[in-house]
Write a protein that holds these residues in place. Structure first.
Motif, PDB file in Angstrom:
ATOM      1  N   PRO A 116       0.778  -1.435  -0.055  1.00 34.13           N
ATOM      2  CA  PRO A 116       0.259   0.020  -0.014  1.00 34.13           C
ATOM      3  C   PRO A 116       1.004   1.289  -0.076  1.00 34.13           C
ATOM      4  CG  PRO A 116      -0.767  -1.606   1.635  1.00 34.13           C
ATOM      5  CD  PRO A 116       0.641  -2.231   0.916  1.00 34.13           C
ATOM      6  N   ILE A 117       2.022   1.184   0.641  1.00 28.22           N
ATOM      7  CA  ILE A 117       2.777   2.318   0.904  1.00 28.22           C
ATOM      8  C   ILE A 117       3.895   1.924  -0.174  1.00 28.22           C
ATOM      9  CG2 ILE A 117       4.114   3.866   2.207  1.00 28.22           C
ATOM     10  CD1 ILE A 117       2.259   3.255   4.687  1.00 28.22           C
ATOM     11  N   ARG A 118       4.317   2.983  -0.983  1.00 30.98           N
ATOM     12  CA  ARG A 118       5.284   2.476  -1.886  1.00 30.98           C
ATOM     13  C   ARG A 118       6.145   3.470  -2.584  1.00 30.98           C
ATOM     14  NH1 ARG A 118       1.364   0.239  -6.522  1.00 30.98           N
ATOM     15  NH2 ARG A 118       0.227  -0.677  -4.531  1.00 30.98           N
ATOM     16  N   GLU A 176      12.525  12.311   0.851  1.00 31.92           N
ATOM     17  CA  GLU A 176      12.198  11.879   2.360  1.00 31.92           C
ATOM     18  C   GLU A 176      11.574  10.648   2.630  1.00 31.92           C
ATOM     19  OE1 GLU A 176      13.448  13.756   4.943  1.00 31.92           O
ATOM     20  OE2 GLU A 176      13.907  15.698   4.353  1.00 31.92           O
ATOM     21  N   GLY A 177      12.090   9.914   3.402  1.00 27.91           N
ATOM     22  CA  GLY A 177      11.792   8.696   3.775  1.00 27.91           C
ATOM     23  C   GLY A 177      11.791   7.475   2.755  1.00 27.91           C
ATOM     24  N   ILE A 178      12.354   7.706   1.875  1.00 34.75           N
ATOM     25  CA  ILE A 178      12.357   6.717   0.732  1.00 34.75           C
ATOM     26  C   ILE A 178      13.791   6.287   0.704  1.00 34.75           C
ATOM     27  CG2 ILE A 178      11.879   5.946  -1.925  1.00 34.75           C
ATOM     28  CD1 ILE A 178       9.529   6.547  -0.437  1.00 34.75           C
ATOM     29  N   SER A 185      13.612  -0.088  -4.228  1.00 32.49           N
ATOM     30  CA  SER A 185      13.488   1.206  -3.676  1.00 32.49           C
ATOM     31  C   SER A 185      12.146   0.915  -2.545  1.00 32.49           C
ATOM     32  CB  SER A 185      13.156   2.343  -4.573  1.00 32.49           C
ATOM     33  OG  SER A 185      12.776   3.386  -4.132  1.00 32.49           O
ATOM     34  N   LEU A 186      12.165   1.460  -1.609  1.00 39.75           N
ATOM     35  CA  LEU A 186      11.017   1.355  -0.659  1.00 39.75           C
ATOM     36  C   LEU A 186      10.897   2.381   0.540  1.00 39.75           C
ATOM     37  CD1 LEU A 186      11.845  -1.249   2.062  1.00 39.75           C
ATOM     38  CD2 LEU A 186      13.566  -0.225   0.436  1.00 39.75           C
ATOM     39  N   PRO A 187       9.667   2.685   0.921  1.00 38.60           N
ATOM     40  CA  PRO A 187       9.671   3.436   2.073  1.00 38.60           C
ATOM     41  C   PRO A 187      10.363   3.147   3.076  1.00 38.60           C
ATOM     42  CG  PRO A 187       7.470   3.401   1.022  1.00 38.60           C
ATOM     43  CD  PRO A 187       8.225   2.171   0.486  1.00 38.60           C
ATOM     44  N   GLU A 188      10.842   4.014   4.138  1.00 37.45           N
ATOM     45  CA  GLU A 188      11.681   3.335   5.288  1.00 37.45           C
ATOM     46  C   GLU A 188      10.792   2.500   6.177  1.00 37.45           C
ATOM     47  OE1 GLU A 188      15.287   4.643   7.816  1.00 37.45           O
ATOM     48  OE2 GLU A 188      14.407   6.331   7.175  1.00 37.45           O
TER      49      GLU A 188
END
Length: 255
Positions: free
Chosen positions: A127-129, A200-202, A223-226
């Motif tokens: 969902p968060i990518r 930010e945050g990726i 690549s991904l959200p932290e």
């Protein structure tokens, strides 16, 4: 008898000429007729005749000491072969593997000046990518895909990138001494790490894809959200991307 009839007939003259060319292309110095004759087991007259043909066609040249070396025409033929490859197809299996293992966004990228351009990707199923379009670009010094390529060519690109260390987040490396250290660490562990230096945050990790002569032509990255890291570590992601890049590079050995 049937097997013998179905055997492929090899032109001996062509195979000998190619053997001479391959030997010269692999040599760090020139080789003379006698040396080539001894190494390959051909007569001197045969070697000399084939060298004259290769010289006429522009594939070898004489040095002042009368030895022979391969010309850049050999390299150009190899480059044309690589350029005609569909790198997306070559890397597709490894990209799917990374996608299955992580569920995160996978990119294939090439360098264009001091940026990387994403030429293929597999979207995250989460969902968060992380998201960048195919054809999108990013500065080479602050994303995993770019840093993997940059590290492999850092001696050549350092001076150019030194004046282009644009800031995008508070984690972007904008001092050349910091980038120097990061590039050294990238080469030591085999993969790059972007700690959120472009967005930010990726975060992202990347590894270089190389030709048989070790020239880096692309990179593959995760690549991904932290916040998605969870139980998986950047070291685990790094190991996965290094394995994938090595397999793609090995495939290029066969072309």
């Amino acid at each position: 008898m049937a097997d013998e009839k179905n055997e492929t007939k090899v032109d001996s003259t062509l195979s000998k000429g190619l053997a001479i060319l391959e030997t010269l292309a692999a040599a760090t110095d020139g080789k003379g007729v006698t040396e080539l004759s001894r190494e390959l087991g051909y007569t001197k007259s045969n070697v000399f005749r084939l060298l004259q043909t290769l010289k006429h066609l522009g594939y070898v040249k004489n040095r002042e000491d009368k030895s022979y070396t391969a010309t850049l025409k050999t390299w150009q033929v190899g480059r044309h072969t690589i350029e005609n490859l569909n790198l997306r197809d070559v890397a597709s299996e490894e990209m799917r593997y990374l996608s299955r293992e992580t569920g995160e966004t996978i990119y294939l990228a090439v360098r264009e000046n001091l940026s990387v351009v994403y030429i293929s990707k597999i979207d995250s199923i989460k969902p968060i990518r992380s998201w960048n379009p195919i054809g999108g670009s990013a500065p080479v010094h602050c994303v995993g895909a770019g840093k993997a390529i940059l590290a492999s060519n850092y001696t050549t690109l350092r001076d150019a990138v030194k004046g282009s260390l644009t800031r995008h987040t508070d984690k972007t490396l904008t001092r050349i001494t910091d980038l120097d250290a990061d590039m050294a660490l990238t080469l030591e562990r085999g993969y790059s790490y972007d700690s959120g230096e472009f967005r930010e945050g990726i975060i992202s990790v990347g590894a270089a894809i190389s030709l048989p002569d070790q020239e880096t032509i692309a990179s593959v990255s995760i690549s991904l959200p932290e916040v998605n890291l969870g139980d998986i570590t950047k070291e685990k992601l790094g190991a996965l991307v290094v394995e994938a890049a090595a397999k793609v590079s090995a495939k290029l050995q066969r072309f």
